[in-house]
Design an enzyme around this catalytic site. Structure first.
Site, short mmCIF file in Angstrom:
data_model
loop_
_atom_site.label_atom_id
_atom_site.label_comp_id
_atom_site.label_asym_id
_atom_site.label_seq_id
_atom_site.Cartn_x
_atom_site.Cartn_y
_atom_site.Cartn_z
N LYS A 16 0.92 -1.11 0.04
CA LYS A 16 -0.10 0.14 0.17
C LYS A 16 0.59 1.34 0.10
CE LYS A 16 -2.45 -0.94 3.23
NZ LYS A 16 -1.88 -2.53 4.33
N ARG A 87 -10.67 0.97 7.66
CA ARG A 87 -10.11 -0.18 7.47
C ARG A 87 -11.82 -1.53 8.54
NH1 ARG A 87 -4.22 1.04 8.47
NH2 ARG A 87 -3.49 -2.07 8.17
N ARG A 121 10.06 -8.44 5.95
CA ARG A 121 10.11 -6.59 5.87
C ARG A 121 11.57 -6.39 6.64
NH1 ARG A 121 4.36 -3.32 5.47
NH2 ARG A 121 4.43 -3.46 7.71
N ARG A 154 9.69 -3.77 11.55
CA ARG A 154 9.07 -2.67 12.76
C ARG A 154 8.14 -3.58 13.97
NH1 ARG A 154 4.00 -0.63 8.78
NH2 ARG A 154 2.71 -1.57 9.92
N ARG A 165 -2.94 -8.98 12.99
CA ARG A 165 -2.91 -8.27 11.92
C ARG A 165 -3.99 -8.76 10.52
NH1 ARG A 165 2.73 -5.89 10.53
NH2 ARG A 165 1.75 -4.87 9.29
P1 AMP Z 1 -0.42 -0.13 8.49
O1 AMP Z 1 1.03 0.65 8.80
O2 AMP Z 1 -1.10 -0.04 7.77
O3 AMP Z 1 0.84 -1.37 8.77
O4 AMP Z 1 -0.51 0.44 9.93
C1 AMP Z 1 -0.61 -0.18 11.98
C2 AMP Z 1 -1.18 -0.65 12.64
O5 AMP Z 1 -1.86 0.42 12.59
C3 AMP Z 1 -2.29 -2.05 12.18
O6 AMP Z 1 -1.77 -3.09 12.46
C4 AMP Z 1 -3.34 -1.11 13.41
O7 AMP Z 1 -2.26 -0.72 14.87
C5 AMP Z 1 -2.97 0.70 12.76
N1 AMP Z 1 -3.67 0.94 11.46
C6 AMP Z 1 -3.45 2.12 10.40
N2 AMP Z 1 -4.62 2.37 10.38
C7 AMP Z 1 -5.52 2.21 11.15
C8 AMP Z 1 -6.84 2.25 10.76
N3 AMP Z 1 -7.64 2.45 9.63
N4 AMP Z 1 -8.29 1.84 11.53
C9 AMP Z 1 -7.57 1.07 12.77
N5 AMP Z 1 -6.03 1.17 13.15
C10 AMP Z 1 -5.38 1.13 12.10
#
Ligand code: AMP
Length: 210
Positions: A16, A87, A121, A154, A165
């Site tokens: 993404k 999400r 990653r 991370r 996740r």
């Molecule tokens: P990402 O960087 O998109 O993989 O997001 C990392 C983490 O941030 C996710 O596992 C969630 O804990 C939180 N997160 C990111 N976007 C959202 C969202 N739209 N709603 C809720 N939690 C989010």
């Protein structure tokens, strides 16, 4: 020409961020990444606790916290690539009350591929570029090819958080994908393909909806 308003969805490690970065360069709009907004605010106390407590476990952060961050991030924007949001159904409803979308791009990868990508990653702590220890190893171990910054894993790329996740995605985000598909605004792309081929396809889709 009006600025594009795009949502990029997909399971963890679908690509993404990388595809969003390409789009914002090409279409000259802002990149709004919910994960990055939450990481910037990771230690802020809210009525629902701190974002970092959810992120580290791989759980979704409660809707009101994310909604408010995204609302203020897109408030003054004509166009954007919204990456990782919505999400949940509640987030999708909230977003529908804020703006209209030109297209929702779904980067489709299987659970097996997502897990494999997440566990290998590494992220540059300076520029945010990502690589993979096996599939896309850096030229100098531990150093970012783009800027020379340090590559780290991370906090939420651990096996336990990755499992959570992926489950969160299947249970809470897939229904949102299905709903956009029913509304006819979703375009799915096979994101297991080679990066440049996927990027071309994504750009064509966004071009086609202007
Ligand atoms: P990402 O960087 O998109 O993989 O997001 C990392 C983490 O941030 C996710 O596992 C969630 O804990 C939180 N997160 C990111 N976007 C959202 C969202 N739209 N709603 C809720 N939690 C989010």
């Amino acid at each position: 020409m009006t600025a594009v308003r795009v949502v990029i969805m997909g399971p963890p490690a679908a690509g993404k961020r990388r595809h969003s970065r390409r789009l914002v360069e090409h279409f000259d709009v802002e990149h709004v990444e919910s994960g990055a907004l939450l990481r910037e605010n990771r230690d802020v106390s809210t009525a629902h606790g701190r974002p970092c407590d959810y992120i580290e476990r791989g759980e979704l952060v409660p809707d009101p916290v994310v909604n408010e961050l995204v609302r203020s991030a897109i408030a003054d924007l004509d166009g954007f690539v919204l990456d990782g949001y919505p999400r949940t159904r509640e987030q999708a409803e909230f977003l529908a009350g804020l703006t209209t979308l030109d297209v929702v791009v779904f980067l489709d990868v299987s659970t097996e591929v997502a897990v494999e990508r997440l566990l290998g990653r590494r992220v540059c702590d300076r520029c945010g570029s990502t690589c993979h220890v096996t599939f896309e190893p850096p030229t100098t171990p531990g150093r970012c090819d783009d800027c020379g910054g340090a590559l780290t894993r991370r906090d939420d790329d651990t096996p336990e958080a990755v499992r959570t996740r992926v489950t969160e995605f299947r249970e809470k985000t897939e229904p949102v994908v299905d709903s956009y598909r029913r509304q006819g605004v979703l375009e799915a792309v096979d994101a297991e393909d080679e990066f440049e081929a996927v990027a071309d396809r994504v750009r064509e889709i966004v071009d086609g909806c202007r």
